[in-house]
Every structure is written in structure tokens, then in C-alpha cells.
Design a protein around this motif. Sequence first.
Motif, PDB file in Angstrom:
ATOM      1  N   UNK A  23      41.168 -31.963 -25.378  1.00  0.00           N
ATOM      2  CA  UNK A  23      41.634 -33.398 -24.827  1.00  0.00           C
ATOM      3  C   UNK A  23      40.388 -34.869 -25.073  1.00  0.00           C
TER       4      UNK A  23
ATOM      5  N   UNK B 127      54.969 -38.617 -25.547  1.00  0.00           N
ATOM      6  CA  UNK B 127      54.195 -39.185 -24.664  1.00  0.00           C
ATOM      7  C   UNK B 127      52.856 -38.717 -24.346  1.00  0.00           C
TER       8      UNK B 127
ATOM      9  N   UNK C  45      29.320 -41.197 -13.392  1.00  0.00           N
ATOM     10  CA  UNK C  45      30.686 -41.451 -14.001  1.00  0.00           C
ATOM     11  C   UNK C  45      29.977 -42.623 -14.693  1.00  0.00           C
ATOM     12  N   UNK C  46      30.441 -42.488 -15.922  1.00  0.00           N
ATOM     13  CA  UNK C  46      30.576 -44.064 -17.057  1.00  0.00           C
ATOM     14  C   UNK C  46      31.369 -44.799 -17.181  1.00  0.00           C
TER      15      UNK C  46
ATOM     16  N   UNK D 228      37.785 -50.812 -24.752  1.00  0.00           N
ATOM     17  CA  UNK D 228      37.798 -50.737 -25.719  1.00  0.00           C
ATOM     18  C   UNK D 228      38.828 -50.483 -26.533  1.00  0.00           C
TER      19      UNK D 228
ATOM     20  N   UNK E 207      48.867 -39.884 -24.437  1.00  0.00           N
ATOM     21  CA  UNK E 207      48.209 -39.222 -23.583  1.00  0.00           C
ATOM     22  C   UNK E 207      48.950 -40.025 -22.229  1.00  0.00           C
ATOM     23  N   UNK E 208      49.266 -39.399 -20.869  1.00  0.00           N
ATOM     24  CA  UNK E 208      49.156 -39.831 -19.976  1.00  0.00           C
ATOM     25  C   UNK E 208      48.040 -40.163 -18.901  1.00  0.00           C
TER      26      UNK E 208
ATOM     27  N   UNK F 125      46.417 -37.123 -17.130  1.00  0.00           N
ATOM     28  CA  UNK F 125      45.387 -35.643 -17.731  1.00  0.00           C
ATOM     29  C   UNK F 125      44.666 -36.703 -18.352  1.00  0.00           C
ATOM     30  N   UNK F 126      44.158 -38.026 -18.256  1.00  0.00           N
ATOM     31  CA  UNK F 126      43.008 -38.805 -18.765  1.00  0.00           C
ATOM     32  C   UNK F 126      41.773 -38.750 -17.674  1.00  0.00           C
TER      33      UNK F 126
ATOM     34  N   UNK G 121      40.696 -34.958 -16.873  1.00  0.00           N
ATOM     35  CA  UNK G 121      39.248 -35.017 -17.701  1.00  0.00           C
ATOM     36  C   UNK G 121      37.726 -35.400 -17.295  1.00  0.00           C
ATOM     37  N   UNK G 122      38.144 -36.377 -16.608  1.00  0.00           N
ATOM     38  CA  UNK G 122      36.623 -36.372 -16.181  1.00  0.00           C
ATOM     39  C   UNK G 122      36.340 -35.707 -15.109  1.00  0.00           C
TER      40      UNK G 122
ATOM     41  N   UNK H 132      49.509 -44.225 -21.130  1.00  0.00           N
ATOM     42  CA  UNK H 132      47.579 -44.858 -21.376  1.00  0.00           C
ATOM     43  C   UNK H 132      48.375 -45.729 -21.991  1.00  0.00           C
TER      44      UNK H 132
ATOM     45  N   UNK I  94      40.688 -45.443 -16.193  1.00  0.00           N
ATOM     46  CA  UNK I  94      38.902 -44.966 -16.679  1.00  0.00           C
ATOM     47  C   UNK I  94      38.359 -45.375 -15.471  1.00  0.00           C
TER      48      UNK I  94
ATOM     49  N   UNK J 219      38.726 -41.383 -13.787  1.00  0.00           N
ATOM     50  CA  UNK J 219      38.319 -40.422 -14.356  1.00  0.00           C
ATOM     51  C   UNK J 219      36.955 -41.188 -13.966  1.00  0.00           C
ATOM     52  N   UNK J 220      35.629 -41.850 -14.044  1.00  0.00           N
ATOM     53  CA  UNK J 220      34.575 -41.804 -13.808  1.00  0.00           C
ATOM     54  C   UNK J 220      34.543 -41.411 -12.196  1.00  0.00           C
TER      55      UNK J 220
ATOM     56  N   UNK K 253      34.421 -37.656 -12.468  1.00  0.00           N
ATOM     57  CA  UNK K 253      33.467 -37.021 -12.868  1.00  0.00           C
ATOM     58  C   UNK K 253      31.993 -37.106 -12.172  1.00  0.00           C
TER      59      UNK K 253
END
Lengths: 279, 204
Positions: free
Chosen positions: A166, A225, B71-72, B77, B85-86, B89-90, B93-94, B130, B142, B145-146, B149
Motif C-alpha cells: 500500500x 473506496x 517525516x517528509x 501532487x 484509499x481511506x 490507511x494513508x 502507512x507512515x 483520500x 499527508x 502521515x509524516x 513517520x
Amino acid sequence: MQSLDMLSLYLTFPFVQYALLTGVVIALASSLLGVTLVTRRMSFISDSLSHMAFLSATVAGVLKLAGASMLLTLPVTAICTLLMLHSDRRNGHSDARLAMISVSSLAIGYLVINLFSGSGNVAGDVCTTLFGSTSILTLKSQDVTLCCVLSAIVVLFFILCENHIFAMTFDETFCRATGVKAGLYNVLLAVVIATMISLSMELVGALLTSALIIFPALTAMRVFRSFRGVIICSVICSVLCAVLGILISILASTPVGSTIVAAQVTGYLLFSLIGRLRR
Amino acid sequence: MPLLTCSDLKIGYGSRVIADRISFTLEQGDYLCIVGENGCGKSTLLRTIAHLQPALGGSMSMNKETDGQVGYLSQQQTGRNHFPATCREIVLSGFLNKRGWLPFYTKSQKKEALRNMEKLDALPLSKKSFSRLSGGQQQRVLLARALCASGKMLLLDEPVTGLDAGTTAEMYRLIDKLNKEEKLTILMVSHDMKAALSAATHVL
């Protein structure tokens, strides 16, 4: 009622059982791969790769590597996958490049078969390689075992690395910046993709290989989604379509590959409708 | 002990040097803003620090504890419009860099992900898709997420590009809050002099 009787009669034959089992297992594994390829916007890669695998399969055939053609197909496909995953990041021409690779390997493969093939039935050979027209019904038990083992590995890889997949698919730059070993992961993914494609190329043909990879993911994305939702839904869709396609093709004696693809198209249209109604 | 030391760093692509003789140190809790014109190598410097590209010369050393705790957040983008993706989830992922090759996330990481979203007023978004969020909401997710991380340092590459004035101010307020309350070290690239000067402790 009559068709049900016929079906239960057919299901007692081992070759039908093999076909069903193989179809389900390959559908399952390739739908998993499909989700990452489609979300990476690399759907076309599977098509090019299966053509690439076609080329190496014909070369293997000419070199009389019969039975061991996987030995050549697998590494060649793996290297190509890696190159494609890389070139996709570097520049914007990857779309055109993929089309080029796809067409040229198909052409050269056909040329090779024509020039060197020993058997008289060239058209038949090509047709079988492309559409897997009968091969899924002529599997031997060792093919089935190999296929099950490899698919199990793919599924296991996905369950264990779901988070990596992912994160890498969503944003590779972020992963690299935060110190995830992105290069290693890409190699691993390339090997898995190559294994799956060259395996299902052998068993069900090039056409069905791309369809099995692309369709389930796209179908699932119409309705779901979340990433996990898409994965689960595409696996279910894929297996369902494969079973339905094989059963229908037995009953109506239609070509297996095309019937499965037709089932997938129907599924896609259905899900598009559902997705539109829910919006 | 400084978190990050750069001395005589030379950056660029391949054989083309964009900027050299860059020297600075960063301490815990610093807020460094790098300002400059387009093409003078701000983002390149950040990418070099994030190990996204090799340095061409000089030296750059990171505190051992900080390495892998960074974190970045890049410029906004486009092109992810159809990614399924919800937000939860994003953000989760961090944590990937802290898991190594271990599968799955732990319960405490899941809780921390939600806490990080709360800090950034992004909690109501957690179940949303997202791709359907506005630009400002996406950047907040985002950033969360950073945050997952990193424990120590955030690298921000023009985080407000493409956002409107109100959202930009909100974004700067959040970053400022993280710096003051969480004692996070912040390294931000920006071409917005005014905002940079008002918040940062150092400007390069």
C-alpha cells in the motif's frame, strides 16, 4: 435440470476438476497483483509482459526446451518487469515504450515460430499460446501442484506485505525519504509479478492473463473506496468470474478464456452501475 | 548535540552542481526555513537531506536517533485522483519505516495514527476517501502521515503550494503548533518570505 445433471457428470472428470482448481487459484493470485498494478497506473505492463513471455516461450520451444520452458520464461520476464518498473519512474514515455515492447515481442515471437517451428500446425500453436484455448483443460496433476504452490506464495506475500504494498504504491518518494528499503521491495514485487505472469501464460494464455490481472481491480474500484476493500472485493470478483466462466464454457462448449473474460466484462458493467447509483 | 549537521555540502543532479558550500546545524526544536528563488536548489537540498538523492560533496551527518525518524511532506501532487484509499490507511502507512519487514501494524500505532490526525484537525476525515478531499485537507492528511513517520524531525517541501490564503494560514498555524508544543524540529522550504520570517527561528 438437464444442464445441472450434465454439469455434475462433467465435474466427476479429473481434467475438469483440475481446470476449475487452477482457474480459481490463478484468478485469486493475479487479482491481488492486479490491484497494485492498476493503482500504480501500470495496467498495460501485464499485457506487455505476457507478450514478452510469449516471445520467450516460443524461443524456448525452438531451442527444444520443451517442458522446461519456464526456466527461460521466468528469468526473462522478471528482468523485463524490473526494467519496466524502473523506466516508469524515470520518464514519461513509458506508455509508448510498453506498447513498443508489446508489439515487437509478439511479432518476433510469431516470426520465430514460423521460421523454426517443427510442427506443421503453426496457426494452432500460436492460437493456443495466445488464447490458451484448450490448454486449461489438458493440465497434468504436476502443473496443478506447481500452480497451487506458487499461488500460495503470492497470496502469502500479499498478506504479509500488504502495508508495504500500500505505502509503496501510494507514495514511493515518501517511503524512500522515511527510510523504507524501496529498492529491495521493487525487486521482490517484480519477481512475484513475473512468476505469476509466466505461470498463467503457460496455463491459460496471454489474453486471459492480462484480463485476470486488470479486470478485478478495476471492477472493485468502481464501488469500494478503501484499499483493503478493493483488495478483498477484487479477489472475490475474480474467483467468482473464473468459476462461472469455466462452468459456462463446459456447458455451452465455448472457449474457456474468452468466456471468463466475458464474465468479467459483465461483472465490470454491473459494478459500474452500482457505483453510479450509490453516488 | 545537534540533530543534523551539514558542512560544505554540495548538491545537484549528476555532474551538474546547483549549490555548494552549504553549512548549518540543526538542534532539537529548531524551525529552519529555507527561502530563495525558483531553481536555486531549495528542494534539492531537502531531497538530499531526505536521502532521496546523493550529495555531490561535503558531509552531512544525522544524529543516530534521528536517522529513520524523519517525516517528509512534498509539494502538493496531482494524479492520485483515482487511488482507492481511506485517510486512515494513508496516515497509518507512515509507520512503515518503524515496522521494518514485520507485517501488520500494532494497536498502539493505530491509536497514535488517530491521535496525530486529531492534532491536525483531520480526525473527521479518517474514514473518507483520500481522492475526494480538497487540496488543504489532503495536505493535512499527508502531514499526519509524516508525523507518524517521525518522532523528531519534519522535512516540508513547499507544503502550501496551490492552497488558498485561508488554508495556507491554517497550515502554517498547524506547523507552528507542532514545533512549539511537540518540540519537533522543522525544516521547511518555502518561497513565501513573510510567513517564513514570522514563524521560523532560523532562516537560510
